[in-house]
Design a protein around this motif. Structure first.
Motif, mmCIF file in Angstrom:
data_model
loop_
_atom_site.group_PDB
_atom_site.id
_atom_site.type_symbol
_atom_site.label_atom_id
_atom_site.label_comp_id
_atom_site.label_asym_id
_atom_site.label_seq_id
_atom_site.Cartn_x
_atom_site.Cartn_y
_atom_site.Cartn_z
ATOM 1 N N CYS A 61 41.199 2.380 -8.139
ATOM 2 C CA CYS A 61 40.160 1.407 -7.783
ATOM 3 C C CYS A 61 40.481 0.695 -6.475
ATOM 4 C CB CYS A 61 39.987 0.396 -8.917
ATOM 5 S SG CYS A 61 39.251 1.082 -10.414
ATOM 6 N N THR A 62 41.767 0.458 -6.230
ATOM 7 C CA THR A 62 42.171 -0.151 -4.955
ATOM 8 C C THR A 62 41.762 0.742 -3.790
ATOM 9 O OG1 THR A 62 44.044 -1.338 -5.934
ATOM 10 C CG2 THR A 62 44.150 -0.887 -3.562
ATOM 11 N N VAL A 63 42.013 2.042 -3.929
ATOM 12 C CA VAL A 63 41.641 2.994 -2.879
ATOM 13 C C VAL A 63 40.132 3.043 -2.705
ATOM 14 C CG1 VAL A 63 41.709 5.413 -2.188
ATOM 15 C CG2 VAL A 63 43.717 4.363 -3.230
ATOM 16 N N LEU A 64 39.409 3.100 -3.812
ATOM 17 C CA LEU A 64 37.949 3.144 -3.739
ATOM 18 C C LEU A 64 37.390 1.875 -3.114
ATOM 19 C CD1 LEU A 64 37.247 4.746 -7.228
ATOM 20 C CD2 LEU A 64 36.790 5.807 -5.004
ATOM 21 N N GLY A 65 38.033 0.742 -3.387
ATOM 22 C CA GLY A 65 37.602 -0.507 -2.768
ATOM 23 C C GLY A 65 37.793 -0.495 -1.264
ATOM 24 N N ARG A 66 38.919 0.074 -0.809
ATOM 25 C CA ARG A 66 39.148 0.186 0.632
ATOM 26 C C ARG A 66 38.132 1.123 1.271
ATOM 27 N NH1 ARG A 66 45.825 0.587 0.295
ATOM 28 N NH2 ARG A 66 46.168 -1.669 0.147
ATOM 29 N N MET A 67 37.814 2.192 0.568
ATOM 30 C CA MET A 67 36.802 3.116 1.075
ATOM 31 C C MET A 67 35.435 2.438 1.155
ATOM 32 S SD MET A 67 37.945 6.565 -1.035
ATOM 33 C CE MET A 67 36.435 7.437 -0.616
ATOM 34 N N GLU A 68 35.090 1.694 0.124
ATOM 35 C CA GLU A 68 33.789 1.017 0.092
ATOM 36 C C GLU A 68 33.664 0.015 1.236
ATOM 37 O OE1 GLU A 68 30.948 -0.835 -3.350
ATOM 38 O OE2 GLU A 68 33.003 -1.620 -3.250
ATOM 39 N N ASP A 69 34.722 -0.770 1.467
ATOM 40 C CA ASP A 69 34.698 -1.735 2.576
ATOM 41 C C ASP A 69 34.544 -1.021 3.920
ATOM 42 O OD1 ASP A 69 35.013 -3.789 0.764
ATOM 43 O OD2 ASP A 69 37.189 -3.986 1.076
ATOM 44 N N ALA A 70 35.241 0.113 4.066
ATOM 45 C CA ALA A 70 35.164 0.859 5.329
ATOM 46 C C ALA A 70 33.768 1.423 5.536
ATOM 47 C CB ALA A 70 36.190 1.995 5.324
ATOM 48 N N ILE A 71 33.158 1.896 4.480
ATOM 49 C CA ILE A 71 31.809 2.471 4.588
ATOM 50 C C ILE A 71 30.806 1.388 4.982
ATOM 51 C CG2 ILE A 71 29.949 3.536 3.252
ATOM 52 C CD1 ILE A 71 32.249 4.856 1.562
ATOM 53 N N LYS A 72 30.945 0.221 4.394
ATOM 54 C CA LYS A 72 30.019 -0.874 4.698
ATOM 55 C C LYS A 72 30.169 -1.351 6.139
ATOM 56 C CE LYS A 72 29.554 -2.713 0.000
ATOM 57 N NZ LYS A 72 29.853 -3.851 -0.904
ATOM 58 N N SER A 73 31.419 -1.412 6.614
ATOM 59 C CA SER A 73 31.661 -1.912 7.973
ATOM 60 C C SER A 73 31.529 -0.830 9.035
ATOM 61 C CB SER A 73 33.059 -2.515 8.057
ATOM 62 O OG SER A 73 34.057 -1.511 7.900
ATOM 63 N N GLY A 74 31.609 0.437 8.606
ATOM 64 C CA GLY A 74 31.576 1.536 9.568
ATOM 65 C C GLY A 74 32.896 1.757 10.261
ATOM 66 N N LYS A 75 33.963 1.079 9.787
ATOM 67 C CA LYS A 75 35.281 1.200 10.403
ATOM 68 C C LYS A 75 36.309 1.609 9.346
ATOM 69 C CE LYS A 75 34.458 -2.289 13.980
ATOM 70 N NZ LYS A 75 34.938 -3.553 14.581
ATOM 71 N N TYR A 76 37.177 2.546 9.722
ATOM 72 C CA TYR A 76 38.206 3.005 8.806
ATOM 73 C C TYR A 76 39.187 1.882 8.458
ATOM 74 C CZ TYR A 76 36.906 7.929 9.379
ATOM 75 O OH TYR A 76 36.247 9.126 9.366
ATOM 76 N N TRP A 77 39.733 1.974 7.259
ATOM 77 C CA TRP A 77 40.781 1.037 6.857
ATOM 78 C C TRP A 77 41.992 1.233 7.762
ATOM 79 C CZ3 TRP A 77 45.548 2.264 4.128
ATOM 80 C CH2 TRP A 77 46.264 1.134 3.704
ATOM 81 N N ASP A 78 42.571 0.134 8.252
ATOM 82 C CA ASP A 78 43.676 0.236 9.213
ATOM 83 C C ASP A 78 44.921 -0.495 8.729
ATOM 84 O OD1 ASP A 78 42.852 -2.374 9.402
ATOM 85 O OD2 ASP A 78 42.557 -2.381 11.582
ATOM 86 N N GLY A 79 45.084 -0.606 7.418
ATOM 87 C CA GLY A 79 46.208 -1.357 6.886
ATOM 88 C C GLY A 79 47.478 -0.565 6.673
ATOM 89 N N ALA A 80 47.467 0.725 6.989
ATOM 90 C CA ALA A 80 48.654 1.551 6.741
ATOM 91 C C ALA A 80 49.705 1.358 7.836
ATOM 92 C CB ALA A 80 48.263 3.026 6.670
ATOM 93 N N THR A 81 50.967 1.428 7.446
ATOM 94 C CA THR A 81 52.087 1.427 8.390
ATOM 95 C C THR A 81 52.412 2.873 8.709
ATOM 96 O OG1 THR A 81 52.995 -0.617 7.459
ATOM 97 C CG2 THR A 81 54.483 0.769 8.773
ATOM 98 N N MET A 82 52.282 3.246 9.977
ATOM 99 C CA MET A 82 52.475 4.634 10.359
ATOM 100 C C MET A 82 53.959 4.979 10.422
ATOM 101 S SD MET A 82 49.379 5.515 10.520
ATOM 102 C CE MET A 82 49.576 7.185 11.138
ATOM 103 N N PHE A 83 54.282 6.204 10.003
ATOM 104 C CA PHE A 83 55.666 6.675 10.046
ATOM 105 C C PHE A 83 56.135 6.840 11.482
ATOM 106 C CE2 PHE A 83 58.723 10.228 10.193
ATOM 107 C CZ PHE A 83 59.737 9.677 9.428
ATOM 108 N N ALA A 84 55.283 7.376 12.333
ATOM 109 C CA ALA A 84 55.616 7.554 13.751
ATOM 110 C C ALA A 84 54.391 7.145 14.554
ATOM 111 C CB ALA A 84 56.010 9.001 14.040
ATOM 112 N N ARG A 85 54.322 5.872 14.885
ATOM 113 C CA ARG A 85 53.113 5.355 15.516
ATOM 114 C C ARG A 85 52.835 6.029 16.852
ATOM 115 N NH1 ARG A 85 49.814 1.384 14.367
ATOM 116 N NH2 ARG A 85 51.131 0.765 12.619
#
Length: 316
Positions: free
Chosen positions: A144-168
């Motif tokens: 549900c946490t993942v689906l919530g992030r997807m839903e917010d991204a769909i509404k805003s038109g912007k991808y979720w950007d909260g991930a910490t990249m392994f090799a930025r």
């Protein structure tokens, strides 16, 4: 009606946990009765708000419909997995699925089993927008946490950007797109091994298993994801020369997996891919669980194996 639908969601979770522990497939080690603590974890429901999110996203086509396993019968077709166009969430959305732009047989389907809080499946879906990603996880609050992030991204038109990249510095993410975010992602709320039995043969290009439960206690080795019979399931759903990726910080479990692939796997035609492909191709983010391991002094081990070809005589 809304409360009835919510009750149905709860019933599906209970059924998934019960089937994952009681057993509908006698040849699968994951169908044996699990330890009590695992059954409690698998049967946990999300909050009322989380379950409402699950219900909304299910209605929009982002959650795969539950199907019961029947021996000898595949539960989904390739068309089933991502053919349904996600519904409109905002006025600017066109509701078209990127994965419908290419013929079904030409798509790259990837499966992540146990996606946790979704750091990698969501990042991969953004980086590799030409791939179709399916995530399977038995833990409803996490799904549900993942689906919530997807839903917010769909509404805003912007991808979720909260991930910490392994090799930025190696991060290559396309922000601009003519499609709504995550229309190439579907979620299966249930046991990953059960889901393997429902997937069409030779349909997946890659399977990612990030930080699965290592079942470290004595006598619990039979519950670990990687078993000789699991290799057969992986061979069936992967395309010839498809790849299986493993990431874990549990040393004993890592050695267990490598040992099975080095013995039974080698006999069946599995080949280790060395060096392991760069993480930016399959595990670009540092998940909550990986970071927790770093904080506790553990390091991540990664491996990749290539599935036998049909000519090897093992893949159906």
């Amino acid at each position: 009606p809304h409360e009835e639908a919510m009750a149905e969601v709860d019933a599906n979770v209970d059924e998934s946990a019960e089937q994952a522990t009681a057993g509908t497939h006698p040849q699968s080690h994951r169908m044996r009765k699990k330890p009590l603590w695992w059954r409690r974890q698998a049967g946990r429901r999300g909050t009322k708000g989380q379950r409402a999110t699950l219900l909304r996203m299910e209605g929009l086509g982002y959650v795969l419909e539950k199907k019961k396993y029947k021996p000898g019968v595949e539960g989904y077709s390739l068309v089933d997995l991502l053919a349904k166009s996600p519904g409109k969430v905002a006025a600017s959305d066109n509701g078209e699925s990127r994965c419908k732009d290419v013929a079904v047989s030409e798509k790259e389907y990837w499966l992540e089993i146990g996606f946790g809080r979704g750091e990698n499946i969501l990042t991969n879906a953004q980086i590799h927008q030409d791939r179709c990603y399916i995530g399977a996880d038995v833990h409803q609050p996490g799904a549900c946490t993942v689906l919530g992030r997807m839903e917010d991204a769909i509404k805003s038109g912007k991808y979720w950007d909260g991930a910490t990249m392994f090799a930025r510095e190696a991060k290559h993410i396309t922000e601009s797109t003519n499609h709504q975010p995550y229309d190439n992602v579907r979620i299966y709320c249930g046991d990953g091994i059960k889901f393997l039995h429902l997937i069409p043969s030779q349909s997946l290009s890659g399977i990612v298993l990030p930080f699965p439960d290592p079942f470290p206690n004595g006598g619990h080795e039979k519950f670990r994801f990687i078993q000789p019979d699991t290799l057969q399931s992986l061979e069936r759903v992967l395309k010839p020369c498809g790849t299986f990726y493993l990431a874990t910080d549990a040393t004993e479990f890592f050695e267990w997996c490598c040992g099975i692939f080095a013995t039974q796997g080698r006999e069946r035609g599995w080949q280790e891919v060395a060096p392991c492909p760069d993480r930016t191709e399959w595990l670009p983010a540092i998940s909550y669980y990986e970071q927790k391991g770093f904080d506790e002094g553990r390091s991540t081990n990664v491996r990749c194996w290539r599935c036998p070809t049909a000519s090897d005589g093992h893949t159906p």
